[in-house]
Design a protein around this motif. Structure first.
Motif, mmCIF file in Angstrom:
data_model
loop_
_atom_site.group_PDB
_atom_site.id
_atom_site.type_symbol
_atom_site.label_atom_id
_atom_site.label_comp_id
_atom_site.label_asym_id
_atom_site.label_seq_id
_atom_site.Cartn_x
_atom_site.Cartn_y
_atom_site.Cartn_z
ATOM 1 N N GLY A 380 0.822 -1.215 0.000
ATOM 2 C CA GLY A 380 0.000 0.000 0.000
ATOM 3 C C GLY A 380 0.852 1.259 0.000
ATOM 4 O O GLY A 380 0.565 2.225 -0.710
ATOM 5 N N ALA A 381 1.934 1.242 0.795
ATOM 6 C CA ALA A 381 2.837 2.398 0.850
ATOM 7 C C ALA A 381 3.536 2.612 -0.488
ATOM 8 O O ALA A 381 3.727 3.745 -0.940
ATOM 9 C CB ALA A 381 3.863 2.201 1.960
ATOM 10 N N VAL A 382 3.921 1.514 -1.151
ATOM 11 C CA VAL A 382 4.573 1.614 -2.466
ATOM 12 C C VAL A 382 3.615 2.239 -3.476
ATOM 13 O O VAL A 382 4.013 3.077 -4.295
ATOM 14 C CB VAL A 382 5.046 0.211 -2.931
ATOM 15 C CG1 VAL A 382 5.509 0.261 -4.379
ATOM 16 C CG2 VAL A 382 6.166 -0.282 -2.041
ATOM 17 N N ARG A 383 2.354 1.830 -3.429
ATOM 18 C CA ARG A 383 1.356 2.415 -4.351
ATOM 19 C C ARG A 383 1.204 3.917 -4.111
ATOM 20 O O ARG A 383 1.065 4.699 -5.061
ATOM 21 C CB ARG A 383 0.006 1.712 -4.161
ATOM 22 C CG ARG A 383 -0.017 0.283 -4.711
ATOM 23 C CD ARG A 383 -1.370 -0.339 -4.499
ATOM 24 N NE ARG A 383 -1.375 -1.736 -4.892
ATOM 25 C CZ ARG A 383 -2.061 -2.688 -4.260
ATOM 26 N NH1 ARG A 383 -2.781 -2.384 -3.189
ATOM 27 N NH2 ARG A 383 -2.033 -3.931 -4.682
ATOM 28 N N GLU A 384 1.237 4.307 -2.840
ATOM 29 C CA GLU A 384 1.131 5.745 -2.533
ATOM 30 C C GLU A 384 2.309 6.520 -3.125
ATOM 31 O O GLU A 384 2.132 7.608 -3.688
ATOM 32 C CB GLU A 384 1.083 5.956 -1.013
ATOM 33 C CG GLU A 384 -0.228 5.543 -0.362
ATOM 34 C CD GLU A 384 -0.215 5.778 1.144
ATOM 35 O OE1 GLU A 384 0.671 6.533 1.622
ATOM 36 O OE2 GLU A 384 -1.073 5.213 1.845
ATOM 37 N N ILE A 385 3.516 5.957 -3.003
ATOM 38 C CA ILE A 385 4.703 6.626 -3.550
ATOM 39 C C ILE A 385 4.609 6.703 -5.063
ATOM 40 O O ILE A 385 4.929 7.740 -5.671
ATOM 41 C CB ILE A 385 5.983 5.876 -3.116
ATOM 42 C CG1 ILE A 385 6.155 5.956 -1.592
ATOM 43 C CG2 ILE A 385 7.217 6.452 -3.808
ATOM 44 C CD1 ILE A 385 7.233 5.044 -1.040
ATOM 45 N N ALA A 386 4.172 5.602 -5.702
ATOM 46 C CA ALA A 386 4.033 5.590 -7.160
ATOM 47 C C ALA A 386 3.035 6.646 -7.624
ATOM 48 O O ALA A 386 3.261 7.353 -8.616
ATOM 49 C CB ALA A 386 3.593 4.207 -7.627
ATOM 50 N N LYS A 387 1.943 6.784 -6.891
ATOM 51 C CA LYS A 387 0.935 7.787 -7.248
ATOM 52 C C LYS A 387 1.474 9.190 -7.031
ATOM 53 O O LYS A 387 1.252 10.100 -7.845
ATOM 54 C CB LYS A 387 -0.321 7.556 -6.396
ATOM 55 C CG LYS A 387 -1.482 8.461 -6.765
ATOM 56 C CD LYS A 387 -2.719 8.125 -5.932
ATOM 57 C CE LYS A 387 -3.885 9.033 -6.316
ATOM 58 N NZ LYS A 387 -5.083 8.728 -5.482
ATOM 59 N N LEU A 388 2.220 9.381 -5.945
ATOM 60 C CA LEU A 388 2.789 10.686 -5.618
ATOM 61 C C LEU A 388 3.753 11.156 -6.703
ATOM 62 O O LEU A 388 3.796 12.327 -7.064
ATOM 63 C CB LEU A 388 3.498 10.598 -4.267
ATOM 64 C CG LEU A 388 3.841 11.895 -3.533
ATOM 65 C CD1 LEU A 388 2.574 12.599 -3.089
ATOM 66 C CD2 LEU A 388 4.715 11.587 -2.319
#
Length: 633
Positions: A380-388
């Protein structure tokens, strides 16, 4: 070249084990067969409903080998050993590294002891267990030694009788000193027999005896002694209440059931010893996507009882499984007595199986919540970084850091995170070879250059050898580079990647004045991150891990006595002149920036030595890199 069609024709109609290999010669599956020819050929037939996992495995088979055995039982044993040794990718695997505790009574000795053991040997001792709680076993042993005043020493009796003074346990009344001949062998043996009665579950005699002694001491106004017997009475009563009667036949048995959810299954085992439930334990099985419960139970029984030292008389299973006669023969040989495998349809045993299945389901449900939390902090944290950062793909991240003391013994670290978790097998340390002095930018340039040049060379070697896959940890390039710092470190990384014609996103992990993560520097813009978000927590963990890994390496070198001042590298500078320089200047940077005259004036060093110092820092030398202001690039 291995020709699968030709090799299939050579397979014998005999029992044995077959081993599947992929293109990199990794063992990906091990199986046993009554007839090798028909079993192995079945994998290569078309239009057979084998399930997606086995279909995927078949596409990866590059070659196979087989070992012929004299019987199906030998094949079963060999299959277990090979699975345990190689952990093949497509076998259902038991995730278990536990060893279970036993209570061991050394009845073969003249003066037996009650001891803790994790190994069950075929010796003259008696074993009770296995138990699931080491703490409970130790408490029980302590209680038995107090109750029956048994020895705990390692003396060999009666050989060592009278050779030394009695130990503290004798003086505090917890041992009757058989080492001094203070108790006869027969009297001591009576106490051991009482301990064995206790371990066999006969508590009533002991409770009656303690009750009588407690009342007798109270009548004699020996209240401290009465209190001691009261405490022992309560301890025995507590232990006896924990032992729940489950069967009147008094046999040893394991009740086994499972529940399955996707690619994982949990097997629950109830351990019944002497007709009493003494504990339970759950075990995880992986690679079970396409497996039926009966197949998972079969794999569990084979793998678990190949490793445990104790085999009960009876296995009570949730489902009918294959190979029951062969398994019973194998288990009977391991136990040294007849073993039965049963699947109850009604009665108390069937209810116990249902209870085990419910417990397995509860474990899976709890794990589901744990997995959700774990996914939020990783994937979930990786997805947030990718979106950011607006990245289409983000799986592998690599972070780099530099560490040194006064510019000497520069070291670099590379840490790797995949799917939000550290991949420690891919971590790498770098001892800087071409930079002298505290020049973090130049050090980072060297580290990144070495990392990616190495990766390109490995990839080229793979290509020349016409191999697929990953040759080493450097071959797989990251989806995102994380630099410990802002604009300067990011620009260094972009320069290195541009020179090597690589296109990898680079992001700086910016810290505030208190050296805490503040945000990300990406495309010349600092992007703030919500400090309560999982992405912020992951970035902080990565940055701290890169720093920790670099510091640890530096400490290792320092511990070996390899770290010293950069001034020691200058010709003509010994301990006395180094001290003079550090008295005259507050840091290496001040020494670097001083003129020849200032060096002489502040330290009293001769002019020709001052010139050597000045030249060391200002004239290009082989193996040295001068400091550059990369913030302006």
């Amino acid at each position: 070249m291995f020709n699968i069609e030709e090799e299939l024709k050579k397979l014998p109609e005999k029992p044995g084990v077959y081993i599947m290999h992929d293109a990199q010669d990794n063992i990906i599956y091990v199986g046993k067969a009554i007839r090798l020819r028909s079993r192995v050929r079945s994998y290569f037939r078309e239009k057979i409903n084998r399930g997606p996992q086995i279909e995927k495995m078949v596409t990866q088979i590059d070659r196979f080998e087989y070992i012929v055995t004299d019987s199906e039982l030998e094949a079963l044993v060999l299959e277990n050993n090979l699975i345990k040794e190689h952990n093949p990718k497509y076998n259902t695997l038991l995730k278990d590294d536990k060893t279970y505790p036993y209570i061991k009574v050394t009845v073969g000795e003249a003066y037996p002891k009650v001891v803790f053991s994790r190994i069950m040997k075929k010796d003259k001792s008696r074993y009770f267990g296995p138990f699931t709680s080491a703490a409970a076993v130790k408490d029980t042993i302590e209680l038995l030694n107090k109750l029956f005043k048994l020895r705990t020493c390692n003396r060999v009796l009666p050989r060592d009788c009278g050779l030394d003074r009695p130990c503290l346990n004798y003086h505090i009344g917890q041992c009757q000193a058989p080492c001094q001949g203070s108790i006869t062998r027969e009297e001591y043996r009576k106490n051991v027999d009482k301990a064995l009665e206790f371990l066999n579950g006969n508590y009533s005699m002991i409770l009656d005896d303690l009750q009588a002694k407690m009342e007798e001491a109270a009548q004699n106004l020996e209240f401290e002694e009465a209190a001691r017997y009261r405490d022992l009475f309560n301890s025995v009563k507590t232990v006896s209440q924990k032992q729940k009667i489950t069967d009147s036949d008094g046999e040893d048995k394991d009740i086994i059931a499972l529940d399955k959810d996707g690619g994982e299954a949990v097997v629950q085992v109830f351990f019944v010893r002497g007709g009493k439930l003494i504990g339970r334990e759950h075990f995880y099985m992986t690679h079970v996507e396409d497996s039926e419960k009966a197949q998972i139970l079969l794999d569990f029984v084979k793998q678990f009882y190949a490793g445990t030292p104790f085999v009960p008389r009876e296995l009570i299973l949730q489902k009918e499984i294959e190979d029951i006669p062969i398994l019973e023969e194998w288990l009977s040989a391991r136990r040294g007595g007849r073993v039965y495998i049963r699947v109850p349809k009604k009665g108390q045993k069937e209810k116990l199986v249902e209870l085990a299945e419910k417990n397995a389901r509860l474990v899976l449900e709890k794990d589901r919540e744990r997995i959700k939390r774990e996914e939020a902090r990783t994937i979930g944290a990786v997805r947030e970084i990718a979106k950011l950062l607006d990245l289409p793909v983000l799986d592998r991240m690599e972070a780099f850091d530099i560490s040194n003391i006064s510019g000497f013994e520069n070291v670099g670290s590379m840490v790797v995170y995949e799917k939000g978790k550290p991949k420690r097998s891919d971590y790498r340390k770098f001892k800087i070879k071409t930079v002298a002095g505290p020049d973090d930018y130049a050090c980072m340039r060297e580290v990144l250059t070495r990392r990616f040049v190495h990766g390109l060379e490995e990839a080229q070697e793979l290509k020349e050898r016409q191999l697929s896959g990953e040759f080493g940890s450097f071959t797989k390039f990251p989806d995102l580079l994380l630099m410990d710092g802002g604009r300067g470190q990011v620009n260094i990384a972009l320069q290195v990647l541009d020179e090597l014609h690589l296109s990898i996103p680079v992001c700086g992990m910016v810290k505030d004045d208190n050296h805490r993560t503040r945000g990300l520097y990406y495309h010349n813009v600092e992007i703030p991150i919500d400090k309560s978000s999982e992405s912020f927590k992951l970035i902080t963990r990565i940055q701290d891990e890169a720093h920790r890994f670099a510091i640890e390496y530096h400490r290792l070198l320092r511990g070996k006595g390899q770290v010293k001042s950069v001034l020691d590298e200058i010709p003509g500078i010994g301990p006395a002149r180094r001290k003079a320089l550090m008295r005259g200047f507050s840091s290496i940077d001040e020494v670097r920036g001083a003129t020849v005259e200032q060096l002489c004036e502040n330290t009293g060093i001769p002019a020709h030595i001052a010139q050597e110092i000045y030249d060391f820092f200002h004239k290009p030398q082989e193996g040295l890199s001068q400091k550059t202001n990369y913030d302006k690039i």
